[in-house]
Design a protein around this motif. Sequence first.
Motif, PDB file in Angstrom:
ATOM      1  N   THR A 288      25.859  12.836  -9.213  1.00  0.00           N
ATOM      2  CA  THR A 288      27.007  13.360  -8.471  1.00  0.00           C
ATOM      3  C   THR A 288      27.104  12.792  -7.065  1.00  0.00           C
ATOM      4  O   THR A 288      28.201  12.655  -6.519  1.00  0.00           O
ATOM      5  CB  THR A 288      26.948  14.896  -8.383  1.00  0.00           C
ATOM      6  OG1 THR A 288      25.748  15.302  -7.686  1.00  0.00           O
ATOM      7  CG2 THR A 288      26.967  15.530  -9.760  1.00  0.00           C
ATOM      8  N   HIS A 289      25.979  12.434  -6.453  1.00  0.00           N
ATOM      9  CA  HIS A 289      25.993  11.953  -5.074  1.00  0.00           C
ATOM     10  C   HIS A 289      25.856  10.434  -4.995  1.00  0.00           C
ATOM     11  O   HIS A 289      26.559   9.784  -4.213  1.00  0.00           O
ATOM     12  CB  HIS A 289      24.871  12.611  -4.272  1.00  0.00           C
ATOM     13  CG  HIS A 289      24.759  12.104  -2.874  1.00  0.00           C
ATOM     14  ND1 HIS A 289      25.705  12.382  -1.905  1.00  0.00           N
ATOM     15  CD2 HIS A 289      23.826  11.310  -2.261  1.00  0.00           C
ATOM     16  CE1 HIS A 289      25.363  11.803  -0.767  1.00  0.00           C
ATOM     17  NE2 HIS A 289      24.233  11.145  -0.958  1.00  0.00           N
TER      18      HIS A 289
ATOM     19  N   LEU B  46      23.475  12.601   3.649  1.00  0.00           N
ATOM     20  CA  LEU B  46      23.042  13.992   3.507  1.00  0.00           C
ATOM     21  C   LEU B  46      21.952  14.370   4.506  1.00  0.00           C
ATOM     22  O   LEU B  46      21.409  15.483   4.428  1.00  0.00           O
ATOM     23  CB  LEU B  46      22.531  14.256   2.086  1.00  0.00           C
ATOM     24  CG  LEU B  46      23.568  14.375   0.975  1.00  0.00           C
ATOM     25  CD1 LEU B  46      22.870  14.669  -0.359  1.00  0.00           C
ATOM     26  CD2 LEU B  46      24.582  15.474   1.275  1.00  0.00           C
TER      27      LEU B  46
ATOM     28  N   ALA C  50      24.936  20.386  -2.521  1.00  0.00           N
ATOM     29  CA  ALA C  50      24.035  19.267  -2.776  1.00  0.00           C
ATOM     30  C   ALA C  50      22.591  19.595  -2.460  1.00  0.00           C
ATOM     31  O   ALA C  50      21.672  19.075  -3.114  1.00  0.00           O
ATOM     32  CB  ALA C  50      24.477  18.037  -1.980  1.00  0.00           C
TER      33      ALA C  50
ATOM     34  N   LEU D 298      21.781  15.315  -8.824  1.00  0.00           N
ATOM     35  CA  LEU D 298      22.083  14.788  -7.500  1.00  0.00           C
ATOM     36  C   LEU D 298      22.295  13.276  -7.574  1.00  0.00           C
ATOM     37  O   LEU D 298      23.185  12.728  -6.907  1.00  0.00           O
ATOM     38  CB  LEU D 298      20.959  15.131  -6.520  1.00  0.00           C
ATOM     39  CG  LEU D 298      21.251  14.810  -5.049  1.00  0.00           C
ATOM     40  CD1 LEU D 298      22.453  15.613  -4.547  1.00  0.00           C
ATOM     41  CD2 LEU D 298      20.029  15.097  -4.182  1.00  0.00           C
TER      42      LEU D 298
ATOM     43  N   THR E 164      19.283   9.939  -2.492  1.00  0.00           N
ATOM     44  CA  THR E 164      19.964   9.398  -1.320  1.00  0.00           C
ATOM     45  C   THR E 164      19.601   7.932  -1.100  1.00  0.00           C
ATOM     46  O   THR E 164      20.421   7.153  -0.608  1.00  0.00           O
ATOM     47  CB  THR E 164      19.647  10.216  -0.058  1.00  0.00           C
ATOM     48  OG1 THR E 164      18.220  10.260   0.156  1.00  0.00           O
ATOM     49  CG2 THR E 164      20.180  11.632  -0.172  1.00  0.00           C
TER      50      THR E 164
ATOM     51  N   ALA F 116      22.078   5.937  -3.005  1.00  0.00           N
ATOM     52  CA  ALA F 116      23.487   6.204  -2.729  1.00  0.00           C
ATOM     53  C   ALA F 116      24.088   5.103  -1.860  1.00  0.00           C
ATOM     54  O   ALA F 116      23.369   4.424  -1.121  1.00  0.00           O
ATOM     55  CB  ALA F 116      23.630   7.554  -2.031  1.00  0.00           C
TER      56      ALA F 116
END
Length: 344
Positions: free
Chosen positions: A57-58, A167, A303, A54, A158, A161
């Motif tokens: 990829t995020h 998300l 996700a 995560l 997150t 990010a």
Amino acid sequence: MLREMEEQPDAVRRTLEALLPLRSEVAGLFAGRRRVLFVARGSSDNAAIYGRYLLETHAGVVGGLAAPSVATHYRSELDLTDTLVVSVSQSGATEEIVATQDWARSCGGATVAVANVADSPLVRAADLALVTAAGPELAVPATKSYLAQLVAMAVVATALAPAPTALDGELGLVAGEVERLLEQRSGVEEAARQLATTAYTVVSGRGLMMGTALETALKLEETCLRPVRGYSYADLRHGPISVVTAGMTAVLVAAPDGPMLAPMTELAGDLAARGATTIGIGGDAGFAGACSLAVAGPDLPEAVAPMGAIVASQLVVEALARELGLDPDNPRGLAKVTTTDPAS
């Protein structure tokens, strides 16, 4: 085990409530650093695999999995000044993980502890603690504490990010989907009966679902005392698929969307052509149709799908243990706190 599985929707809600406000502190610790290193063993290591995928990829941040023996046995001196080290332990008392976290700080790393016990050595020694709110877990197999760790992994990813709240809508759906899976149990008993009759089982997933596949394999082994191998899709394709024959069962886990769904659906067909019985967990209608048996997974985007898919796997494992006449709460030879060989 079943009772604690049923507590998971509330565990998700409580953990999100407790940890989402800490995202700015996670980001603050990461400021000026380039990568994240996860430290864990057992089920916690499978949660960390999800965290790594995560994160990359995020959030677009490089992640990796530490080898604790590098710290505890080889005592290597690494430069971790550009690294945020996230140590994951249900109990927060696994000696090897605590020692590795201490080593990481001595090497210049910033440390975040993820644990389900607030007053634990790992939590007390970290720069920042993300204490999951699963509540005390009495059954030896980790269920609600594992799911809460996945929530914590999502909080870390997150937080780092570009858009930390992107998300949040999806995360808000997780508890409701877990409730639905626990109530409906679609395909669970049929999957357990099939697994009870097979001599050998393989479990496979890929990408964000890789940790779920390995955790499913681990739970089948430790709770049901079955010989099981967990593979990534790529590793299974690379060679071990050649030994898949009639009489074997393959458990495949997939998200309902994302770039790995089509390859997992194709894999289900290839394994069936080799004579294996395939049990699909999650995916979409096409994936379910390609499998011999289908266990309903969550209606969640890729996700966050691992947070629901693992609940479907847990239901199958608990049902299989009962089918085999085993006690799922106290598997033979296991203890709640992970121990490894002491450092020399």
